[in-house]
Motif scaffolding. Structure first.
Motif, mmCIF file in Angstrom:
data_model
loop_
_atom_site.group_PDB
_atom_site.id
_atom_site.type_symbol
_atom_site.label_atom_id
_atom_site.label_comp_id
_atom_site.label_asym_id
_atom_site.label_seq_id
_atom_site.Cartn_x
_atom_site.Cartn_y
_atom_site.Cartn_z
ATOM 1 N N ALA A 27 82.668 12.346 66.573
ATOM 2 C CA ALA A 27 82.061 11.456 67.699
ATOM 3 C C ALA A 27 81.259 12.363 68.962
ATOM 4 O O ALA A 27 80.002 11.891 69.306
ATOM 5 C CB ALA A 27 83.133 10.503 68.383
ATOM 6 N N GLU A 28 81.759 13.311 69.251
ATOM 7 C CA GLU A 28 81.381 14.298 70.125
ATOM 8 C C GLU A 28 80.002 15.070 69.642
ATOM 9 O O GLU A 28 79.236 14.837 70.526
ATOM 10 C CB GLU A 28 82.448 15.282 70.622
ATOM 11 N N ARG A 30 78.041 13.664 67.199
ATOM 12 C CA ARG A 30 77.023 12.668 67.246
ATOM 13 C C ARG A 30 76.483 12.301 68.627
ATOM 14 O O ARG A 30 75.167 12.282 68.569
ATOM 15 C CB ARG A 30 77.817 11.642 66.477
ATOM 16 N N MET A 31 77.164 12.141 69.556
ATOM 17 C CA MET A 31 76.725 11.954 71.106
ATOM 18 C C MET A 31 75.798 12.935 71.194
ATOM 19 O O MET A 31 74.776 12.849 71.874
ATOM 20 C CB MET A 31 77.916 11.811 71.916
ATOM 21 N N LEU A 35 71.764 12.588 72.214
ATOM 22 C CA LEU A 35 71.439 12.804 73.377
ATOM 23 C C LEU A 35 70.452 13.889 73.526
ATOM 24 O O LEU A 35 69.236 13.842 73.914
ATOM 25 C CB LEU A 35 72.563 13.150 74.386
ATOM 26 N N ILE A 46 74.582 16.415 79.020
ATOM 27 C CA ILE A 46 75.709 16.391 78.075
ATOM 28 C C ILE A 46 76.909 16.504 78.221
ATOM 29 O O ILE A 46 78.009 15.756 77.919
ATOM 30 C CB ILE A 46 75.077 16.951 76.488
ATOM 31 N N VAL A 50 80.026 14.055 77.875
ATOM 32 C CA VAL A 50 81.075 14.209 76.824
ATOM 33 C C VAL A 50 82.248 14.629 77.545
ATOM 34 O O VAL A 50 83.424 14.359 77.025
ATOM 35 C CB VAL A 50 80.739 15.331 75.657
#
Length: 80
Positions: A27-28, A30-31, A35, A46, A50
């Motif tokens: 998830a981290e 991907r974010m 971004l 970011i 995060v």
């Protein structure tokens, strides 16, 4: 098959490959990847989103890029 149909088919294939690659990220990652790659958000922002240091955010982006490229290479190898 017309040119528009061919382009639509290619676009669908690219979309599927990207989704497959991105789904393999944490998830981290991907974010951070989205971004950075899609919106050009700097590492400092970011990191704030995060919840990590800017250095760790840069590492997340680099690791995500590497994993997406590795997935892309695997998918390319399967198509041959």
């Amino acid at each position: 098959m017309g040119r528009d149909d061919e382009l639509a088919g290619r676009a669908t294939a690219v979309e599927g490959a990207l989704l497959t690659a991105v789904e393999g990220l944490t998830a981290e990652e991907r974010m951070a990847f989205v971004l950075d790659a899609m919106f050009g958000v700097p590492a400092e922002e970011i990191a704030a989103i995060v919840g990590c240091s800017p250095a760790a955010a840069r590492e997340l982006v680099l690791r995500a890029r590497w994993r997406v490229r590795a997935a892309q290479a695997r998918l390319g190898a399967l198509e041959k």
